[in-house]
Design an enzyme around this catalytic site. Structure first.
Site, PDB file in Angstrom:
ATOM      1  N   LYS A 192      23.662  44.515  47.446  1.00  0.00           N
ATOM      2  CA  LYS A 192      24.800  43.580  48.331  1.00  0.00           C
ATOM      3  C   LYS A 192      25.832  44.417  48.506  1.00  0.00           C
ATOM      4  CE  LYS A 192      28.068  40.599  48.108  1.00  0.00           C
ATOM      5  NZ  LYS A 192      28.975  41.178  49.139  1.00  0.00           N
ATOM      6  N   SER A 245      36.341  42.835  41.177  1.00  0.00           N
ATOM      7  CA  SER A 245      37.487  42.399  40.513  1.00  0.00           C
ATOM      8  C   SER A 245      37.146  41.807  39.191  1.00  0.00           C
ATOM      9  CB  SER A 245      38.227  41.412  41.462  1.00  0.00           C
ATOM     10  OG  SER A 245      37.246  40.269  41.446  1.00  0.00           O
ATOM     11  N   GLY A 249      33.828  39.511  37.921  1.00  0.00           N
ATOM     12  CA  GLY A 249      33.284  40.080  36.798  1.00  0.00           C
ATOM     13  C   GLY A 249      32.915  38.847  35.887  1.00  0.00           C
ATOM     14  N   GLU A 266      31.686  46.988  36.154  1.00  0.00           N
ATOM     15  CA  GLU A 266      32.815  47.911  36.089  1.00  0.00           C
ATOM     16  C   GLU A 266      34.028  47.323  36.858  1.00  0.00           C
ATOM     17  OE1 GLU A 266      35.372  50.044  37.819  1.00  0.00           O
ATOM     18  OE2 GLU A 266      33.786  51.254  38.933  1.00  0.00           O
ATOM     19  N   CYS A 300      39.740  51.768  41.479  1.00  0.00           N
ATOM     20  CA  CYS A 300      39.842  51.232  40.242  1.00  0.00           C
ATOM     21  C   CYS A 300      40.590  51.911  39.167  1.00  0.00           C
ATOM     22  CB  CYS A 300      38.320  50.653  39.702  1.00  0.00           C
ATOM     23  SG  CYS A 300      37.067  52.024  39.788  1.00  0.00           S
ATOM     24  N   GLU A 397      46.847  44.636  38.498  1.00  0.00           N
ATOM     25  CA  GLU A 397      46.308  45.544  39.440  1.00  0.00           C
ATOM     26  C   GLU A 397      46.861  45.456  40.730  1.00  0.00           C
ATOM     27  OE1 GLU A 397      41.971  45.587  39.753  1.00  0.00           O
ATOM     28  OE2 GLU A 397      41.977  47.775  39.596  1.00  0.00           O
TER      29      GLU A 397
END
Ligand code: NAI
Length: 765
Positions: A192, A245, A249, A266, A300, A397
């Site tokens: 996806k 994100s 996750g 990740e 990231c 972040e």
């Protein structure tokens, strides 16, 4: 006649736009409406949504919103294709991956332009970085497809149907990172793409058809988070690989808890960029441009936290500001542009909000003066100085072109600041001193360390995080294992718990924490196998974590040779305790297997080497297999001695400290083992033992922030609890289900006992 170098500073830039005609023709050929790619066919979705060109806000196309029915169709196609893909054999699969690489090279300009249109990143980056890396990934993994069934991967086989969910910041590159290893390992796929950036995935779908990938082997379901959630929840999916994100996750960790689905995550990062006073400062400034202004900072592993040695801070900031003034932000199709557009209005607003908050919290802001296009989503390169380590912008972040800067005085302080984050994806170290470089690289808790460089990636070197940046690696041999499963026999050799021959004298056995036998904090005990055992509680877990934390760094820093010697000595002392273990109910077979198991881990403790990766660059890239840290291990109930050793010795051999929770059905052999460990030079705090029914401790262990990893071998119920409850802190978990064998050493035990760090050092005189 002036020299050209004299003219250059004042020469105005003229626009040099890339022609988008071929990409627009491709969109038109699809009437600018796209469906899902399932079983090699386009399957219409019940509804569509617009995908926007962030450079000017115009609509590019309508994308299909795949619902649960389409996801189901895609998963079933992938399952049906599995035997077909596997029957092709390694040679044919390798040829098909090679064909994908060749087609991507052939159509690289079309892919690059389409990516820039859809994502807003500069054509210079899609053309020179993203797409070449995509082709390299397929080439490299064509090689793994050829050797996936060779001796190199003995004991492993394909996982099955892989569900893959990717973000918008590197749409085609993340697709390649997911699809290439999955195919190489013999799996089939439902992928996806992110809702902002589906187009290159759809062009890739056409490429799959064109090269003759069997229908159903690769399926692409477009849609938003609900499509991703349907894929995660589908019972026929054997593995989920996610990049995105940390928040999502966590949702996926919870959703897959207790299921047999393999998971790799990740997630985000807040990576340090450390500049020492002896660094080549001009190179470091160029490094920063790549670290935080590459892809508008939507990376990231962006070097978003600048840590600069105090003595050079002002001079270095001045250099950064001068360089920032020359950065050009604008139309991403312009070949002379450094920064393009932010992917979407929501992201632009998020960045603006965080920068505002940073200034509110006391940061000093500097933004380069640039004329931003009036349409589209643009944010100027930004530097925040005077930032406190605990402030929002230093911890969260931002995912935009925003650098936050702090200072340090000593190398030790640099390490503390670098690790002052919940994340652990990457780090960059700038110094001309080789001792400093490698010393600091070893101490930063992150999966990729770049010495005097930054944002380096290659298919041969694994990439992935420590701590809340997730787990699993992408790229390299370490990444291929994410798409393989260990082939361990499932029936137990000897089943059930062994019981002691005769009850011992009436006494309550104690806990073992920090090298001492201690009474439980609560003062309670529980009965098992005719004995009373100390009942450990939350406080005992905390004490054990403290003891392990005090012991682990020194244990990890010991030479592997010393760890080997201690384990051999342990095996020797175990043999001498034959009588006591027989009294504790251990059969002769289990006793011999236990000695064999310790000897195995003694033998391999100094042989589980890292590797030097062959990247296409003048750089030394080496892998360190680093211990994870403090690991709690719930031992299986069958074979209480052998099970406990299987659940702890690989961890100890690799330099972790362990909090062991032995079988609650018969903890007596574990107590005997404690006596042997005390006599075997295992340093205090490296092995701690807490006795309790497992369900009593699972919540505390899963939620404890000081525990880095949990192994759970004592039943599916408990495994589910551990995985669900650790979603908040995203610790690594490894659960062996009911009836899975643990009594024979398998390479997977060592793999799970370490985390891979790749250290990049470019060279050149
Ligand atoms: P996101 O994590 O929501 O999206 C990533 C992917 O997950 C997309 O394909 C999305 O459709 C899918 N997804 C969303 N919810 C899902 C669910 N419940 N189950 C399964 N799949 C789901 O990221 P988003 O909202 O696009 O960006 C938000 C922030 O996340 C960014 O500002 C950035 O901080 C971070 N991020 C980090 C990335 C990385 O590479 N580590 C990439 C993208 C975003």
């Amino acid at each position: 006649m002036p020299k050209i170098t004299e003219l250059l500073p004042d020469l105005p830039y003229g626009p040099a736009p890339e022609d988008a005609a071929a990409a627009l023709t491709w969109l038109d050929a699809h009437n600018r409406v796209f469906s899902a790619y399932v079983g090699g066919q386009w399957v219409a979705c019940p509804s569509t949504f617009a995908t926007i060109n962030p450079a000017d806000g115009t609509e590019l196309a309508q994308i299909g919103q795949s619902d649960a029915a389409i996801v189901n169709q895609a998963v079933e196609s992938a399952q049906a294709a599995l035997p077909i893909w596997q029957a092709l054999g390694t040679q044919r699969r390798a040829e098909l991956l090679y064909a994908l690489a060749r087609q991507i090279q052939k159509n690289s300009r079309l892919f690059a332009v389409l990516e820039t249109l859809d994502n807003g990143k500069p054509i210079r980056e899609t053309r020179d970085i993203d797409i070449p890396l995509v082709a390299r990934h397929f080439y490299y993994h064509a090689g793994f497809a050829k050797i996936a069934e060779s001796e190199r991967f003995a004991g492993y086989g394909p996982v099955g149907v892989c569900g893959q969910i990717i973000p918008w910041n590197f749409p085609l590159l993340m697709l390649a990172w997911k699809i290439a290893p999955a195919l190489a390992a013999g799996n089939t796929i439902v992928l996806k793409p992110a809702e902002f950036t589906s187009l290159t995935a759809l062009l890739f779908a056409e490429t799959c058809t064109a090269v003759g990938i069997p229908p159903g082997t690769v399926n692409i379901v477009t849609g938003d988070g609900s499509t991703g959630a349907a894929l995660v929840d589908h019972p026929l999916v054997d593995k989920i690989a996610f990049t995105g994100s940390t928040e999502v996750g966590r949702i996926i960790r919870r959703a897959t808890a207790g299921t047999p689905k393999k998971l790799s995550l990740e997630l985000g990062g807040k990576s340090p960029f450390i500049v020492f006073d002896d660094a080549d400062l001009d190179s470091a400034v160029e490094g920063l441009v790549d670290a935080i202004w590459f892809n508008q900072g939507q990376v990231c592993c962006a070097g978003s936290r600048l840590l600069v040695q105090e003595s050079i801070a002002d001079a270095f900031y001045a250099k950064i500001r001068t360089r920032m003034a020359t950065l050009r932000t604008g139309n991403p199709l312009d070949k002379a542009v450094d920064l393009g557009a932010i992917v979407d209005r929501t992201q632009l607003e998020r960045i603006g909000h965080l920068v505002y908050q940073g200034v509110e919290e006391g940061a000093t802001i500097f933004q380069s003066e640039c004329d931003l296009p009036s349409n589209g989503f643009y944010f100027p390169p930004t530097l925040l100085t005077n930032v406190e380590p605990a402030s929002t912008v230093a911890q969260e972040e931002i995912f935009g072109p925003v650098l936050v800067a702090m200072t340090f005085r000593t190398p030790a302080e640099a390490v503390v600041l670098a690790n002052n984050t919940a994340y652990g994806l990457a780090g960059s170290v700038w110094t001309q001193n080789i001792d400093t470089a490698h010393d600091i690289a070893a101490q930063i808790k992150a999966g990729a360390i770049w010495i005097n460089c930054t944002n380096q990636f290659d298919a041969s070197a694994g990439f992935g995080g420590y701590r809340e940046s997730g787990f699993g690696r992408e790229g390299g041999q370490e990444g291929l294992y994410e798409y393989l499963k260990p082939l361990m026999p499932t029936a137990l050799g000897v089943q059930g718990a062994s019981l002691p021959k005769a009850p011992n004298q009436d006494r309550t056995h104690k806990l073992y924490i920090g090298g001492k036998q201690v009474r439980p904090d609560g003062g309670y005990s529980f009965s098992a196998a005719g004995h009373e055992f100390a009942l450990a509680n939350r406080k005992d877990v905390r004490n054990a974590v403290e003891a392990a934390a005090a012991a682990q760094p020194a244990w990890a820093n010991q030479s592997a040779f010393l760890r080997t010697q201690i384990l051999y000595y342990l095996a020797e002392n175990l043999r001498a305790a034959h009588g006591q273990l027989a009294d504790a109910g251990i059969s002769q077979q289990e006793f011999e297997d236990s000695i064999g198991l310790i000897t195995h881990y003694a033998a391999v403790a100094d042989k589980y080497d890292g590797a030097v990766h062959q990247v296409p660059l003048r750089a030394l890239v080496y892998t360190r297999n680093e211990p994870i840290g403090i690991c709690a291990s719930f031992a299986p109930h069958g074979q209480p001695l052998l099970g406990l050793l299987a659940a702890t010795m690989p961890l100890i051999a690799m330099g972790n400290a362990v909090i062991a929770i032995p079988s609650a059905e018969n903890p007596l052999p574990a107590l005997e083992l404690v006596r042997i460990i005390e006599a075997s030079d295992v340093p205090a705090g490296v092995f701690n033992l807490l006795t309790a029914p497992h369900a009593d401790l699972e919540k505390t262990v899963a939620e404890h922030l000081g525990i880095d990893s949990v192994w759970h071998f004592s039943g599916t119920q408990g495994a589910m609890a551990i995985q669900e409850l650790s979603a908040g802190n995203l610790k690594q978990t490894w659960c062996l289900g009911d009836g899975q064998r643990f009594d024979e050493p398998h390479p997977e035990f060592l793999r799970r006992a370490v985390q891979v760090k790749n250290i990049w050092t470019p060279y050149g005189a």
